[in-house]
Design an enzyme around this catalytic site. Structure first.
Site, short mmCIF file in Angstrom:
data_model
loop_
_atom_site.label_atom_id
_atom_site.label_comp_id
_atom_site.label_asym_id
_atom_site.label_seq_id
_atom_site.Cartn_x
_atom_site.Cartn_y
_atom_site.Cartn_z
N ASP A 1 0.91 -1.14 0.00
CA ASP A 1 0.00 0.00 0.00
C ASP A 1 0.95 1.18 0.00
O ASP A 1 1.56 1.50 1.03
CB ASP A 1 -0.86 0.00 1.27
CG ASP A 1 -1.83 1.18 1.26
OD1 ASP A 1 -1.43 2.25 0.76
OD2 ASP A 1 -2.95 1.04 1.75
N HIS A 2 1.12 1.81 -1.16
CA HIS A 2 2.24 2.76 -1.26
C HIS A 2 2.08 3.97 -0.32
O HIS A 2 3.04 4.67 -0.04
CB HIS A 2 2.48 3.19 -2.70
CG HIS A 2 1.52 4.22 -3.21
ND1 HIS A 2 0.27 3.92 -3.68
CD2 HIS A 2 1.62 5.57 -3.31
CE1 HIS A 2 -0.34 5.02 -4.04
NE2 HIS A 2 0.46 6.05 -3.84
N HIS B 1 -5.80 2.67 1.19
CA HIS B 1 -5.09 3.86 1.68
C HIS B 1 -5.80 4.53 2.85
O HIS B 1 -5.19 4.84 3.87
CB HIS B 1 -4.93 4.91 0.57
CG HIS B 1 -4.23 4.40 -0.66
ND1 HIS B 1 -3.28 3.42 -0.63
CD2 HIS B 1 -4.34 4.74 -1.97
CE1 HIS B 1 -2.84 3.19 -1.86
NE2 HIS B 1 -3.47 3.97 -2.69
C1 BG6 Z 1 -3.37 4.45 -6.24
C2 BG6 Z 1 -4.72 4.45 -6.88
O1 BG6 Z 1 -3.28 3.41 -5.31
O2 BG6 Z 1 -3.16 5.69 -5.58
C3 BG6 Z 1 -4.84 5.61 -7.84
O3 BG6 Z 1 -4.93 3.23 -7.56
C4 BG6 Z 1 -4.49 6.92 -7.18
O4 BG6 Z 1 -6.16 5.69 -8.40
C5 BG6 Z 1 -3.17 6.80 -6.43
O5 BG6 Z 1 -4.39 7.91 -8.18
C6 BG6 Z 1 -2.91 8.04 -5.58
O6 BG6 Z 1 -1.61 7.99 -5.08
P1 BG6 Z 1 -0.76 9.32 -4.84
O7 BG6 Z 1 0.52 8.82 -4.28
O8 BG6 Z 1 -0.60 9.99 -6.16
O9 BG6 Z 1 -1.56 10.14 -3.88
#
Ligand code: BG6
Length: 494
Positions: free
Chosen positions: A188-189, A251
Site C-alpha cells: 500500500d504505497h 489507503h
Molecule cells: C493508487 C490508486 O493506489 O493511488 C490511484 O490506484 C491513485 O487511483 C493513487 O491515483 C494516488 O496515489 P498518490 O501517491 O498519487 O496520492
C-alpha cells in the site's frame, strides 16, 4: 522501514526483480523511475538485474526506450548503465505462456555471476488476474526461488488484494500454498510516504500529543484524498473497482489505523501490524439503512466517455463516508473520509479537530468557535500543522486562529525519496513493517457498503470536474454541524 545498516545490507544482496506488467502505468510511472533513482544513489547491489515481463513483444532495446521517457536523466552515462540491467521477456503470467523463459533468464544470470540471487516477483498486473497468476508461478516452481542454495523467492502484490472478502480469502489460500508470510509483500504505497511514517514519530516520539489523542479531547477526525486527475488510461481496472475499493479499502483505512492505533510495545513489524489490525477490526460495520445515510457515492460528469468504461457504468469516482471505531479510546468520535478523482486539487490530509471546551476567560471575545486542529498533511506538501488561537496584535484583545507548521521542505535539507523507493529497499532487505498484513478485516467493513450500493442506495450522484465533489458530501458532514476543513486548512504553502 529499513535502518541505515539494512540499506547497506541491500547493496550486498544479489537480487533479480521480475516485474510482471512491465508495460503498465504503474511500472512506467513508479517502479522503473524508483529503481533508477535507487541505482543513481548507489543503493542497488552490484549484482542486480531486472527482468521486465509483459504480453507485448519488445526487443530489450525498444523496451528500455519506453522507460527512458519516464525517468529523470541528468547523466546519460548513469542511464546507459542502468538500462543494461534491464532485459525484456514477452510472456503471459495469467495465461501461463512462456514462463519458462523467465526461469531460464534468471538461471542464466545466476550462472553468469556465479551465485544465487534472491528472486523477487513483482505483480504489477491487474488484480483481476492475480489468482491464475499466483497458480502459474506455483506450477513453474517459481516460489522456490534459487533452488541450488535454497534462497526462497519473494512476491510483491499491489492493492486491491481481492474484490471483496471472499475473493481476498481465496487469493490468500492460493498464495499460502506456495509462499510463507515472510515471502509475501502486499503493497500500500501510502505507507511508504514520509508523512505517513512520521505519524509514528509525531505520536509516539513526542510526549505532548498522546495524552489528548482520544475521545475526551478530539471532536472528530477527517481524512481527504483528493486528486485533480481523472482515471487516465485505467478504465478497464477502475470501472470494476471504483473509489471505495481503489482508495478507501486500502489507503484511507490504513491512514485511519496509523493515526489512531495504540502505541506498539516495540517499533517492529509484528507489534505495529497487530495494533493497526486492532483498529481495522473494530471499525463498526454499517447496517444497510446506515449505508444509505452515512455514505455518498458519485461519478464525475464525462466519466462515461472515458476509455474502456461501460456506457451505463455505475462506478463511483468519488466516495465519502462516516465511520466509528469501537474502542475505549475512540468511542463516539466520528471519522469522515472522502476521496475523489477530477477534484479541484491534489490534497491528502488527516485532520484531528479538537473539542472546544470554551475558554471561559475569553468568553466576551469569541464571536465564532475556534477549535484547535492537528493537520497531518501528505499533499500538496508534506508537513504537520497545529491550528492555535492567538491574540491579534493591537490595543484591543481579539483572538485569531494561526498555524504553527513543520514542513519537510524547509525543516530538512534532504531530498525525499518517493514512497516506492523506500518500499523497494524494504522488500530487498525483507522488512515488512510498511506492508499490509491481513487485508480481510478491511473487506469486512467495505463489503456491506458495496452490497447496498449495488442495489442503488444511496443514489449515484454526479459532480462537475474541477469541483470538490457532490453537494451530498457536504451534507454528510454539515448535518452533524461540522464542515470539511481541507483545503481550507492547508499548510506549508510554499
Ligand atoms: C493508487 C490508486 O493506489 O493511488 C490511484 O490506484 C491513485 O487511483 C493513487 O491515483 C494516488 O496515489 P498518490 O501517491 O498519487 O496520492
Amino acid at each position: 522501514m529499513a535502518l541505515p545498516e539494512e540499506i547497506q545490507k541491500a547493496q550486498k544482496i544479489p537480487t533479480a526483480f521480475v516485474i510482471f506488467g512491465a508495460t503498465g502505468d504503474l511500472s512506467r510511472k513508479k517502479i522503473f523511475p524508483s529503481f533508477f533513482e535507487l541505482f543513481k544513489a548507489g543503493l542497488l547491489s552490484e549484482n542486480f538485474k531486472i527482468v521486465a515481463a509483459a504480453r507485448s513483444k519488445f526487443s530489450n532495446q525498444d523496451f528500455r526506450q519506453t522507460i527512458k521517457e519516464r525517468v529523470k536523466i541528468q547523466d546519460t552515462g548513469a542511464w546507459e548503465k542502468f538500462a543494461e540491467l534491464v532485459s525484456y521477456v514477452s510472456c503471459d503470467v495469467a495465461e501461463n505462456a512462456n514462463l519458462d523463459l523467465i526461469n531460464k533468464r534468471l538461471e542464466e544470470y545466476e550462472k553468469e555471476i556465479g551465485q544465487c540471487t534472491q528472486r523477487i516477483f513483482y505483480m504489477a498486473i491487474s488484480p483481476y488476474i492475480y489468482a491464475n497468476s499466483f497458480e502459474n508461478l506455483g506450477k513453474h516452481q517459481m516460489h522456490l526461488g534459487c533452488k541450488a542454495h535454497g534462497v526462497p523467492a519473494k512476491i510483491v502484490i499491489e492493492k486491491p488484494f481481492g474484490h471483496n472478502l471472499e475473493s481476498a480469502q481465496k487469493l490468500t489460500g492460493i498464495l499460502n500454498k506456495y509462499f510463507t508470510q515472510k515471502q509475501i509483500f502486499r503493497i500500500d504505497h501510502y505507507l511508504g510516504k514520509e508523512t505517513v511514517q512520521n505519524i509514528f514519530a509525531f505520536r509516539f516520539g513526542n510526549e505532548i500529543f498522546e495524552p489528548v489523542w482520544n475521545k475526551d479531547f478530539i471532536d472528530h477526525v477527517q481524512i481527504t484524498l483528493a486528486e485533480p486527475e481523472g482515471i487516465e488510461r485505467r478504465g478497464e481496472y477502475y470501472d470494476k473497482a471504483g473509489a471505495l475499493r481503489d482508495i478507501v479499502q486500502n489507503h484511507l483505512l490504513q491512514l485511519v489505523a496509523i493515526a489512531t492505533m495504540d502505541a506498539p510495545q516495540r517499533f517492529d513489524q509484528e507489534a505495529i501490524r497487530a495494533k493497526k489490525l486492532a483498529i481495522v477490526k473494530n471499525i463498526i460495520k454499517m447496517k444497510p439503512d446506515e449505508v444509505a445515510k452515512a455514505t455518498v457515492r458519485a461519478q464525475y460528469e464525462g466519466y462515461l466517455n472515458e476509455e474502456k468504461v461501460a456506457k451505463d457504468s455505475q462506478a463511483e469516482t468519488f466516495a465519502a463516508l462516516k465511520l466509528h471505531i469501537d474502542t475505549p479510546r475512540w468511542q463516539n468520535v466520528p471519522f469522515y473520509l472522502r476521496t475523489g478523482k477530477m477534484l479541484t486539487g491534489k490534497v491528502s490530509s488527516i485532520i484531528f479537530s479538537f473539542k472546544e471546551k470554551g475558554h471561559k476567560i475569553f468568553e466576551n471575545f469569541w464571536d465564532k468557535p475556534m477549535p484547535n486542529h492537528v493537520i497531518l498533511q501528505i499533499q500538496p506538501q508534506e508537513g504537520i500543522g497545529i491550528r492555535l488561537v492567538a491574540k491579534k496584535p493591537g490595543l484591543s484583545t481579539s483572538l485569531e486562529p494561526v498555524d504553527m507548521e513543520f514542513c519537510y521542505k524547509t525543516s530538512f535539507d534532504v531530498a525525499q525519496p518517493d514512497a516506492y523507493e523506500r518500499l523497494l529497499i524494504d522488500i530487498i532487505v525483507g522488512d515488512q513493517t510498511l506492508f499490509l498484513g491481513q487485508v480481510e478485516e478491511s473487506w469486512k467493513f467495505i463489503d456491506p457498503i458495496e452490497e447496498v450500493w449495488a442495489k442503488g442506495k444511496p443514489k449515484l450522484e454526479t459532480y462537475k470536474p474541477g469541483s470538490w465533489g457532490p453537494e451530498a458530501a457536504n451534507e454528510l458532514i454539515e448535518k452533524d454541524g461540522r464542515m470539511w476543513l481541507a483545503p481550507l486548512l492547508t499548510i506549508c504553502k510554499i
